[in-house]
Design an enzyme around this catalytic site. Structure first.
Site, PDB file in Angstrom:
ATOM      1  N   GLY A 164       6.045  -1.998  14.086  1.00  0.00           N
ATOM      2  CA  GLY A 164       6.729  -1.356  12.967  1.00  0.00           C
ATOM      3  C   GLY A 164       5.871  -1.190  11.719  1.00  0.00           C
TER       4      GLY A 164
ATOM      5  N   ASP B  90       2.565   7.560   6.952  1.00  0.00           N
ATOM      6  CA  ASP B  90       1.760   6.487   7.542  1.00  0.00           C
ATOM      7  C   ASP B  90       0.265   6.803   7.467  1.00  0.00           C
ATOM      8  OD1 ASP B  90       4.319   5.751   8.113  1.00  0.00           O
ATOM      9  OD2 ASP B  90       4.172   6.086  10.267  1.00  0.00           O
TER      10      ASP B  90
ATOM     11  N   HIS C 283      12.607   7.745   5.773  1.00  0.00           N
ATOM     12  CA  HIS C 283      13.057   9.019   6.366  1.00  0.00           C
ATOM     13  C   HIS C 283      13.198  10.107   5.299  1.00  0.00           C
ATOM     14  CE1 HIS C 283      13.539   7.973  10.606  1.00  0.00           C
ATOM     15  NE2 HIS C 283      13.857   6.762  10.169  1.00  0.00           N
ATOM     16  N   THR C 284      12.330  10.044   4.319  1.00  0.00           N
ATOM     17  CA  THR C 284      12.320  11.087   3.286  1.00  0.00           C
ATOM     18  C   THR C 284      11.044  11.917   3.351  1.00  0.00           C
ATOM     19  OG1 THR C 284      11.456   9.430   1.789  1.00  0.00           O
ATOM     20  CG2 THR C 284      13.789   9.875   1.610  1.00  0.00           C
TER      21      THR C 284
ATOM     22  N   SER D  57       0.785   0.756  13.661  1.00  0.00           N
ATOM     23  CA  SER D  57      -0.499   0.481  14.316  1.00  0.00           C
ATOM     24  C   SER D  57      -1.139   1.786  14.790  1.00  0.00           C
ATOM     25  CB  SER D  57      -0.307  -0.469  15.496  1.00  0.00           C
ATOM     26  OG  SER D  57       0.672   0.026  16.383  1.00  0.00           O
TER      27      SER D  57
HETATM   28  C1  GLA Z   1       7.796   6.841  10.947  1.00  0.00           C
HETATM   29  C2  GLA Z   1       7.035   8.142  10.665  1.00  0.00           C
HETATM   30  C3  GLA Z   1       6.914   8.379   9.167  1.00  0.00           C
HETATM   31  C4  GLA Z   1       8.263   8.263   8.465  1.00  0.00           C
HETATM   32  C5  GLA Z   1       8.997   6.992   8.889  1.00  0.00           C
HETATM   33  C6  GLA Z   1      10.395   6.953   8.355  1.00  0.00           C
HETATM   34  O1  GLA Z   1       7.049   5.741  10.518  1.00  0.00           O
HETATM   35  O2  GLA Z   1       5.757   8.108  11.241  1.00  0.00           O
HETATM   36  O3  GLA Z   1       6.327   9.627   8.925  1.00  0.00           O
HETATM   37  O4  GLA Z   1       9.040   9.406   8.694  1.00  0.00           O
HETATM   38  O5  GLA Z   1       9.053   6.852  10.305  1.00  0.00           O
HETATM   39  O6  GLA Z   1      10.393   6.915   6.965  1.00  0.00           O
END
Ligand code: GLA
Length: 387
Positions: free
Chosen positions: A127, A175, A35-36, A130
């Site tokens: 998680g 991601d 969450h950064t 995908s």
């Molecule tokens: C999800 C979002 C990412 C990121 C994470 C938390 O996977 O797609 O961009 O913010 O949560 O770190």
């Protein structure tokens, strides 16, 4: 249990003519820095050895014909690129294809149709992103088949736009960036402000994923709410520290100084981001020294901060971490990704994988009444053509 590419070519031949080209993109885990990304901060993810693969041939017209083997192998879904409205049933896989085509075309990158099959071994909703693996695989397919020249950073942003349109999440770039740029044997230290990365080669360690298999119904809403709280914190802190444009710019001392400006919840959200940024930088140094004991402690502290300050964990994620923390040879464990379900990772010695797996399977079922999906994973390369 890698995906069998020869089998995919056979599955293609059973439904379509010609020799397909294969394009892949992987899922990801994040070692630390959670969450950064949408706070312009730093993340430390790895692409994993689970992938989505498209086996396709180009078409001269604007028609797409695709069969998704993991959803409904018997059905070939057909649509025209000029009629790319989303399927209303939420998260239908074809929406990601349509979303990617329309974002590329809106940015001047024209696409033609294609046909073939899609298959993968990235656990869906497990998680490990995908949906980014899927969208990045679409982007890579379109890029190569249409001979597009897209700047790599720009492509990451376009994939993010397409995915956000399909999911309603105001996600950050981690991601999609990892699915495209991952490097075997390494993690990426991504600076999400300038969208650049350094390769961090990893010492001898094993990454085990344990999926809660809990459906994540409220994740998008809660995620967008957390993001709004971070943006609020940064705006309020900027009234005292004008250089601040995102929580990435805030130190612990500045946050303490601004405590009176923030509500209790907003303060705790910001504290997670500020401390997580410190943990991420410290992790890179510890990994370079091969100090897995101390790195593992930071991984565990990251979970505690996500649980207590950011409040994005849940009973199932906490249970999996608590179980992993008790197993000898496990350096640390934490939830990964958005939270409210999804998976944890445990970083451990190779010899700990078997006892860890059986402890997770046994104790999680006992505590939460469901079966976890537990597997070891290997840091792998990002998207590309399979030759
Ligand atoms: C999800 C979002 C990412 C990121 C994470 C938390 O996977 O797609 O961009 O913010 O949560 O770190």
């Amino acid at each position: 249990m890698a995906l069998d590419h020869a089998l995919l070519r056979n599955e293609y031949a059973a439904r379509f003519a010609g020799t397909p080209r294969l394009f892949r993109a992987p899922g990801r885990v994040n070692l630390i820095g959670e969450h950064t990304d949408y706070n312009d901060g730093f993340v430390l993810p790895c692409a994993i050895d689970r992938e989505v693969v498209f086996a396709v041939t180009p078409r001269a017209d604007r028609v797409v014909r695709l069969a998704a083997l993991d959803f409904d192998p018997a059905t070939v879904v057909e649509f025209d690129l000029d009629d790319a409205g989303f399927v209303q049933s939420q998260h239908h896989w074809s929406n990601y294809v349509k979303g990617m085509v329309s974002v590329l075309e809106a940015n001047g990158f024209g696409c033609s149709g294609f046909e073939g099959i899609i298959a993968g071994d990235v656990p869906i909703g497990g998680g490990v992103s995908s949906s980014s693996a899927f969208t990045a695989a679409v982007a890579t397919t379109l890029e190569v088949l249409n001979g597009l020249t897209v700047d790599p950073k720009r492509m990451v942003e376009l994939i993010l736009d397409a995915e956000n349109a399909a999911t309603g999440l105001r996600g950050g770039i981690m991601d999609q960036y990892t699915a495209r740029m991952g490097k075997a044997g390494s993690a990426l230290l991504i600076d999400c402000r300038i969208k650049e990365h350094e390769i961090v080669s990893l010492p001898e360690m094993t990454i085990v994923v344990a999926d809660t298999r809990r459906a994540r119904t409220l994740a998008a809403t809660a995620y967008n709410e957390r993001r709004a709280q971070c943006e609020l914190a940064s705006r309020l802190i900027a009234t005292r520290y004008p250089g601040v444009t995102a929580l990435r710019d805030v130190t612990n001392a500045m946050l303490d100084d601004c405590r009176d400006l923030l509500s209790r919840d907003v303060y705790r959200r910001a504290r997670h981001v500020v401390t997580e940024t410190e943990r991420t930088h410290a992790s890179v140094e510890l990994l370079a020294k091969g100090d897995l004991e101390r790195f593992g402690r930071l991984v565990t502290q990251s979970h505690q901060s996500l649980r207590d300050d950011y409040e994005v964990s849940c009973e199932e994620l906490d249970a999996l971490c608590e179980i992993a923390w008790t197993v000898p040879g496990v350096y640390g464990a934490r939830m990964v990704g958005a939270g409210f379900g999804g998976c944890i990772i445990a970083v451990c010695e190779a010899g700990a994988v078997a006892p860890l797996t059986s402890a997770l399977m046994r104790e999680y079922a006992r505590r939460c009444g469901r079966e976890a999906d537990v597997y070891a994973t290997v840091p792998s390369d990002g998207a590309g053509e399979i030759l």
